[in-house]
Write a protein that holds these residues in place. Structure first.
Motif, PDB file in Angstrom:
ATOM      1  N   THR A   1       0.984  -1.069   0.055  1.00  0.00           N
ATOM      2  CA  THR A   1       0.044   0.147   0.106  1.00  0.00           C
ATOM      3  C   THR A   1       0.845   1.214  -0.155  1.00  0.00           C
ATOM      4  O   THR A   1       1.658   1.312   0.897  1.00  0.00           O
TER       5      THR A   1
ATOM      6  N   VAL B   1       3.606  -0.018   2.281  1.00  0.00           N
ATOM      7  CA  VAL B   1       3.535  -1.040   3.606  1.00  0.00           C
ATOM      8  C   VAL B   1       2.642  -2.041   3.464  1.00  0.00           C
ATOM      9  O   VAL B   1       1.960  -2.376   2.398  1.00  0.00           O
TER      10      VAL B   1
ATOM     11  N   VAL C   1       2.215  -3.717  10.446  1.00  0.00           N
ATOM     12  CA  VAL C   1       2.589  -2.885   9.248  1.00  0.00           C
ATOM     13  C   VAL C   1       3.910  -2.835   9.045  1.00  0.00           C
ATOM     14  O   VAL C   1       4.481  -2.413   9.822  1.00  0.00           O
TER      15      VAL C   1
ATOM     16  N   ALA D   1      -3.042   2.918  10.527  1.00  0.00           N
ATOM     17  CA  ALA D   1      -3.138   2.010   9.336  1.00  0.00           C
ATOM     18  C   ALA D   1      -4.038   0.899   9.787  1.00  0.00           C
ATOM     19  O   ALA D   1      -4.222   0.815  10.927  1.00  0.00           O
TER      20      ALA D   1
ATOM     21  N   ILE E   1      -5.873  -3.403   8.682  1.00  0.00           N
ATOM     22  CA  ILE E   1      -5.497  -4.259   7.788  1.00  0.00           C
ATOM     23  C   ILE E   1      -7.058  -4.915   7.419  1.00  0.00           C
ATOM     24  O   ILE E   1      -7.794  -5.003   8.030  1.00  0.00           O
TER      25      ILE E   1
ATOM     26  N   VAL F   1      -3.014  -3.532   3.689  1.00  0.00           N
ATOM     27  CA  VAL F   1      -2.864  -2.535   4.554  1.00  0.00           C
ATOM     28  C   VAL F   1      -3.686  -1.460   4.039  1.00  0.00           C
ATOM     29  O   VAL F   1      -3.554  -1.020   2.883  1.00  0.00           O
ATOM     30  N   ALA F   2      -4.449  -0.693   4.759  1.00  0.00           N
ATOM     31  CA  ALA F   2      -5.207   0.572   4.201  1.00  0.00           C
ATOM     32  C   ALA F   2      -4.781   1.623   5.324  1.00  0.00           C
ATOM     33  O   ALA F   2      -4.757   1.276   6.436  1.00  0.00           O
ATOM     34  N   LEU F   3      -4.719   2.807   4.793  1.00  0.00           N
ATOM     35  CA  LEU F   3      -4.444   4.021   5.751  1.00  0.00           C
ATOM     36  C   LEU F   3      -5.646   4.662   6.212  1.00  0.00           C
ATOM     37  O   LEU F   3      -6.507   4.648   5.426  1.00  0.00           O
TER      38      LEU F   3
END
Lengths: 154, 714
Positions: free
Chosen positions: A41, A53, A60, B683, B685, B691-693
């Motif tokens: 990402t 990441v 993470v 972040a 998951i 992974v998403a922010l």
């Protein structure tokens, strides 16, 4: 396959890997695991050598494109790319490389000092050179792999 | 940690529980509860604090607790009616007691004058104020002297014969006969005889059993209740006979002891030196700390029967709860968070692999999902605590503010058992304190104004908590005059917060009080005007991922409604797409979502754009552009706008490509392995394992305002 050069001095094990046509190695003690490539990402406002990441079992994990970090052409990521998960101080970081090739057991006297070159990148990351079976393997120090705040503009 | 220190820590934790009990009991009494069990509970709370304080020589605390206990005992015995005035004094005394406990724990100081004043007030409630005052000099070195109490009793006996035979249980519970005997000697001159007839030969001795008995002849004026109180904590674990000597009731029951008569000092030396009849694990008891402090004053015939309530009330607590290190719980919560993510990933993979919904694999996975959810809920419940712990602090606050403003106030609390994460509770106290102060100071009218409006003189502040759709909703409501919208608006205009001709709905006007730099009290008052306004309350609620709203009806009062997440480990997020990336926006910040038409979007030059929403203009921020995911903004008419409200109430619209949906996400730190990224709060998951922010909306809005740049923000 393990090549031993037991001459004298402290024996250490290194993991060697390939980026393009070049070979590098890092101390095996820093390596936590090796895993296949998964899409990362992207992080906003990050240096170009930070791929982004990924999820490492709930943590993470930032991925550093080692080629770009060392000042080479950025790696083309493919399904065959490999992530070397390394412990650097308190943090865990993934290094993106093309392939892992070998585990080397060498004594300190096999590692040659870095010849004087003008490159800052070389001074920052290269810890020594190994000549093994006619190939040159560059030993990398990991301490400054992650961007520092003052280096971010670079 | 020093073992004594850790015991002390436990003592202070228990003190907090006792104080809570005390306050609850007193409030029930104020409501007219005359159940002896309630009064006993209150008495016990004070008594236990005094007892514990005695063990740690916390003199100021013991002294006050003692006077308090004495007054309480008058009520318990029925000699003093628990009238409203009496309970009010006791409530204030409970506040002082709480101060003293905290001062003893944290080393702070207390309001000496207040303590002294309350001490005097309590003494007036006591059996004989003069006697108490006379005994004061003795408290310095903490020798409790039995007070002389004139009671309508038959002629007092000249002494007592106490036969005391411990059972094995007494030792097993780490009690110590020598200490009890030493306590007895404090009641008056005592002669102690050891009855060692049952002591077997050493070869037959069971070291865990109890073989010794004592007969104590106590002369002096101590009364039976005082004697029995010495043995209060070993009640049921020993045989105890207390018979008067010299009084009419003397019986011929003199035991034929062939034991020797001991000097108490020698006895103590022997008991302590001779470990054989003692349980192996007899604890070291600091010599300065009597395990059960001798009671001093006003014991009454009513207390002579061992307090049954005490034993029965204490029992259910044992074993019902355990104290666990918070770190262990947090570790467990982390692991369960990972389990949830993993389970979601597994489900997704199985679906991708093309298994039928009805296949065994898919059904097994469904069950796994259910189990995982249940585990997650249960684990979260460990950290959850009832809001009672923070609600309990409010009655005191209300009393204080009521006294300062001269407005009679009644606090009504509801839903105290509602549970929420410990962290949320801890961070709730400050905003709640502020809102309640505000409700009394600004919300409630003066008594005469209330009379004009035909309301009861006593104002009501209602504090309630409830669970509503996965969040906790806390309301602070007053029955005051409501928000004076004309005044609020004129102040806002005066302070330059809004334009004089701004068209605002009633709701919007009410919400002006949350703007920074707004304060409705024309003169800064001591209570709520401490330079912090409702904007601070709003910010601290938002920092918890919560929202706050006000609704007000003129003449009827105002209600502040806070809605908070039940935990800080997970977050309700709006999952959105931006330039091929998946991002999460915290739902708490989002006011509404809209599809902007091209005609509603206006450019102010460069990339600066505004969107018109119901006649007003708010900045339109292209998230992809702000985060550097793309170089050109989305063309007008494309994408979805999230209308958000950032820090300080500033509104903005965030433009994203599309909305995927709403999801609860587990918050993961970026800093652990990397560092802070401007514009990104954390972040998470997602179910596909990626992974998403999570967007840091405040920073993105601040950047768009030009007050800072993302690079500078790093």
């Amino acid at each position: 396959m393990t090549e031993t050069h037991a001459n004298a001095g402290h024996l250490r094990e290194l993991i060697s890997f390939r980026i393009g046509a070049q070979e590098f190695c890092v101390d095996i003690m820093a390596v936590r695991e090796i895993r296949g490539w998964t899409a990362a990402t992207a992080l906003p406002q990050s240096p170009s050598f930070v791929c982004g990441v990924i999820n490492l079992r709930g943590a993470v994990l930032p991925i550093v494109d080692l080629a770009a970090r060392l000042g080479f052409e950025s790696s083309e990521t493919s399904e065959r790319s490999v992530i070397i998960v390394c412990q650097i101080g308190e943090q865990v970081v993934g290094l993106l490389v093309d392939a892992v090739s070998d585990i080397l057991s060498v004594t300190d006297d096999v590692i040659q000092a870095t010849p004087d070159v003008g490159s800052d990148t070389a001074k920052t990351f290269v810890r020594g050179l190994l000549a093994i079976e006619g190939r040159m393997i560059t030993m990398i120090g990991l301490e400054r792999i992650l961007p520092e705040l003052d280096l971010e503009a670079a | 940690m020093d073992p004594l220190e850790s015991i002390k820590e436990t003592f202070f934790q228990e003190c907090e529980e006792q104080l809570a009990e005390l306050e609850t009991g007193l409030l029930a009494m104020e409501e007219g509860d005359t159940d002896p069990e309630t009064i006993n509970a209150v008495f016990r709370a004070v008594h236990s604090i005094k007892g514990g304080a005695g063990a740690f020589s916390l003199e100021a605390l013991i002294r006050f607790a003692h006077v308090f206990e004495t007054a309480m005992d008058e009520t318990r015995s029925g000699r003093l009616a628990a009238s409203n005035e009496v309970v009010k004094i006791m409530l204030r005394a409970a506040d002082v007691l709480a101060d003293l406990v905290r001062a003893a724990r944290d080393g702070g100081s207390v309001d000496e004058a207040l303590t002294a004043a309350l001490t005097e007030e309590l003494k007036t409630l006591g059996p004989d104020g003069a006697d108490e005052a006379g005994g004061e000099e003795d408290w310095g070195d903490f020798e409790f002297k039995p007070a002389t109490v004139e009671l309508d009793l038959p002629p007092a006996p000249t002494g007592w014969r106490v036969r005391f035979k411990p059972r094995a249980d007494l030792y097993a519970k780490a009690n110590e006969a020598a200490i009890l005997l030493r306590e007895l000697t404090r009641l008056g001159p005592a002669e102690i005889e050891l009855d060692a007839r049952e002591l077997p030969a050493l070869s037959d001795l069971d070291p865990e059993a109890a073989h010794l008995a004592w007969t104590v002849t106590l002369s002096g004026e101590a009364d039976e209740a005082a004697i029995r109180e010495v043995f209060e904590f070993v009640d049921g674990d020993c045989e105890l006979e207390v018979t008067p000597i010299g009084g009419a009731a003397e019986t011929a029951e003199t035991t034929e002891d062939n034991g020797e008569t001991f000097d108490i000092g020698a006895l103590l030396a022997q008991v302590q030196a001779d470990a054989a009849p003692q349980p192996a694990a007899a604890p070291e008891i600091p010599t300065t700390s009597p395990a059960a402090p001798a009671p001093a004053a006003a014991p009454s015939p009513d207390t002579s029967s061992p307090p049954d309530g005490q034993a029965s009330a204490r029992k259910p607590e044992a074993g019902a709860t355990i104290r666990v290190d918070l770190e262990r719980v947090d570790r467990l919560i982390d692991l369960v968070g990972e389990l949830v993510i993993n389970q979601a990933m597994l489900s997704q993979r199985v679906m991708e692999a093309g298994f039928a919904r009805a296949s065994g694999v898919a059904m097994g996975l469904d069950e796994l999902e259910q189990l995982t959810r249940e585990i997650q809920d249960s684990v979260m419940a460990i950290r959850a605590q009832p809001v009672k712990s923070v609600f309990q602090r409010m009655p005191r606050l209300v009393r204080e503010v009521a006294a300062m403003t001269g407005k009679p106030v009644r606090l009504v609390t509801e839903g105290e058992g509602t549970e929420v994460d410990k962290t949320v509770i801890e961070r709730l106290a400050d905003p709640l304190t502020h809102m309640i102060r505000n409700a009394i100071d600004h919300g409630l009218e003066n008594p005469d104004r209330r009379a004009e409006a035909g309301k009861a003189a006593e104002g009501v502040v209602r504090l309630s908590a409830a669970h509503r759709s996965g969040r906790i909703v806390i309301e602070v409501a007053d029955d005051g005059g409501g928000i004076n919208r004309e005044r609020v608006k004129s102040i806002a205009v005066e302070r330059g917060l809004i334009a004089a001709d701004a068209p605002l709905s009633d709701e919007e006007i009410d919400n002006l009080i949350f703007m920074p730099g707004f304060s409705t009290a024309s003169e800064v008052s001591d209570i709520s005007g401490r330079g912090v306004g409702m904007d601070v309350v709003k910010r601290s609620i938002q920092a918890l991922g919560g929202r706050i709203n006000i609704s007000s009806r003129p003449g009827k009062g105002s209600t502040f409604t806070m809605s908070l997440p039940l935990t800080l480990a997970v977050l309700d997020g709006m999952v959105v797409d931006v330039a091929g990336q998946t991002l999460v926006a915290p739902i708490t910040a989002i006011v509404e979502t809209l599809l902007p038409k091209a005609s509603e979007v206006n450019s102010l030059g460069g990339n600066a754009r505004v969107i018109s929403i119901r006649g007003g203009y708010v900045p339109l921020i292209d998230v992809g552009l702000a985060l550097g995911y793309r170089a050109e903004p989305l063309p007008p008419g494309q994408g979805v706008a999230l209308l958000i409200e950032g820090e300080g109430g500033a509104r903005a619209a965030l433009l994203v490509d599309a909305i995927q949906g709403q999801r609860q996400v587990v918050i993961k730190s970026l800093e652990a392995n990397y560092r802070q990224v401007p514009g990104v709060a954390a972040a998470t998951i997602l179910g596909d394992g990626r992974v998403a922010l999570i967007l840091d909306i405040d920073t993105i809005v601040a950047v768009s305002r030009g007050t800072e740049t993302l690079r500078a923000a790093s």
